[in-house]
Design an enzyme around this catalytic site. Structure first.
Site, short mmCIF file in Angstrom:
data_model
loop_
_atom_site.label_atom_id
_atom_site.label_comp_id
_atom_site.label_asym_id
_atom_site.label_seq_id
_atom_site.Cartn_x
_atom_site.Cartn_y
_atom_site.Cartn_z
N ALA A 158 19.49 13.84 -6.01
CA ALA A 158 19.27 12.93 -4.89
C ALA A 158 20.56 12.16 -4.62
O ALA A 158 21.51 12.26 -5.40
CB ALA A 158 18.15 11.95 -5.20
N LYS A 159 20.60 11.47 -3.53
CA LYS A 159 21.73 10.57 -3.26
C LYS A 159 21.29 9.56 -2.23
O LYS A 159 20.38 9.82 -1.44
CB LYS A 159 22.92 11.36 -2.69
#
Ligand code: GLU
Length: 423
Positions: free
Chosen positions: A110-111
């Protein structure tokens, strides 16, 4: 099947997808999975209204993208930078998926990010921005769902505010909702320097593999944030001469070797943060730094720094990618043709997320490890990943980048195939 959705389309996302496509092609990846893994699982765009110190209200835009969660909670940093956009965040999220899988961590990728210049905000404004962003992404994050960490423009203090905002909402302390926290609230020893230490661990392995003499080796580091400064310091501690470092304004160069502790001491004076003021070497531009004659070049700043325009002039023996996505596809080919040994980002900079994993495990167990345990276990995991990648790359005659991607993607593909398609 569908076309890539336009709102993600930007150069960084295209780079991540092109790398994925090359690896998928080479591995003969199941076509259904190929379509699925190109796109993030879930993306959120939030508006963040903030009361500024002068009384006005300013609106910022934030993102959180979960690329994949087939192998566990998704994991990845939060970036504060004026150029942040959905496509960049999606690309960085995809790289986190391969990075975690390659290292064997039980995480997806994720980011997150906020489109803001954090150095233009007061501490109060930064705290309000962080808390409102955390409240907006609250439904998506959690120790078993998605666990943020620091990235460009964020640090342990920002993580502390996110941890507090999340904990206030649920009514009890949840240290495991973020990693890279201060020690006082469940952070881990060795997390802050972890990415730099990992870069050094794998670079030393690469030098051994190539038969490079440590005494004669030289290193140039682009970027003097968390990753660059710790890489430079630990390289010097390992006995390697660091001849150049840079921040966004330019770089210091001394062919006899810079005194990194001295540079760090002067750099941090009254929060001025200017390498130029340290006067500890000749002043060079960032472009010049990338083109220096050196054994190891460590791009540890932003993405797409080495392109078809300058790749030909890069003169290092080893490229250790401290940053995410510092090399474009065209540049990658040029460097490979020149025989430069590339330690790709998803391997070279995985020390950060590896120690994030240790932090999350310690938080879950409420049992904390010694600094030496952290360093030893980091070394074990990252050098194992390095040698596995190296063996694979030699056996299959592919580049280190291709080997790392194929390894990471294969683990994710296996998880998807085992779980099957819902419903
Ligand atoms: N932001 C770092 C990275 O790009 C660390 C992520 C994490 O620790 O979750 O790998």
């Amino acid at each position: 099947m569908r076309e890539t959705v336009n709102e993600l389309d930007n150069p960084t996302f295209r780079l991540a997808v092109a790398q994925f496509d090359q690896a998928a092609e080479r591995m003969n990846l199941d076509p259904n999975l190929r379509e699925r893994l190109k796109m993030p699982e879930r993306s959120l765009i939030v508006s963040i209204p903030i009361r500024m110190d002068d009384g006005t209200v300013k609106l910022f835009t934030g993102y959180r993208v979960q690329h994949d969660s087939s192998r566990g909670p998704s994991k990845g940093g939060i970036r504060y930078h004026p150029d942040v956009n959905l496509g960049e965040v999606a690309a960085l999220a995809m790289w986190m998926t391969w990075k975690c899988a390659l290292a064997g961590l039980p995480y997806g990728g994720a980011k997150g990010g906020v489109r803001v210049a954090p150095d233009q905000l007061s501490r109060g404004e930064l705290q309000r921005l962080t808390r409102r962003y955390a409240a907006e992404i609250f439904p998506m994050i959690g120790p078993d769902k998605d666990v943020p960490a620091p990235d460009v423009g964020t640090d342990a203090q920002v993580m502390a505010w996110i941890m507090d905002t999340y904990s206030q909402q649920v009514g009890f302390a949840v240290p495991g909702v973020v990693t890279g926290k201060p020690l006082s609230i469940g952070g881990s020893l060795g997390r802050e320097e972890a990415t730099g230490r990992g870069v050094v661990n794998v670079t030393l392995e690469a030098m051994r593999h190539l038969g490079v003499d440590l005494q004669k080796a030289t290193v140039a580091v682009q970027g003097f944030g968390n990753v660059g400064s710790n890489t430079a310091r630990i390289m010097q501690e390992a006995g390697v001469r660091v001849i150049a470092v840079s921040d966004k304004s330019g770089g210091l160069y001394n062919p006899r070797g810079l005194d990194i502790p001295e540079v760090l001491a002067r750099y941090r004076v009254d929060g001025r943060h200017s390498l130029r003021d340290t006067k500890l070497g000749d002043w060079i531009t960032n472009e010049e730094l990338l083109e220096l004659e050196c054994t190891v070049l460590v791009p540890a700043a932003l993405s797409e720094q080495i392109t078809h325009k300058n790749a030909d002039k890069v003169k290092c023996r080893i490229l250790a990618e401290g940053a995410n996505g510092p090399t474009t596809l065209e540049a990658d080919q040029i460097l490979t043709d020149k025989g430069i040994f590339i330690i790709p980002d998803i391997l070279a900079n995985s020390g950060g997320v590896i120690v994030s994993y240790f932090e999350w495990v310690q938080d879950a167990q409420r049992f904390f490890w010694k600094a030496k345990d952290i360093q030893d276990r980091l070394h074990e995991i990252i050098t194992t990943a390095f040698h596995r990648t190296l063996q694979f790359s030699m056996a299959k005659r592919v580049t280190m980048r291709m080997a790392a991607l194929m390894n990471g993607i294969d683990k994710v593909a296996q998880a998807h195939l085992a779980r099957g398609l819902y419903p």
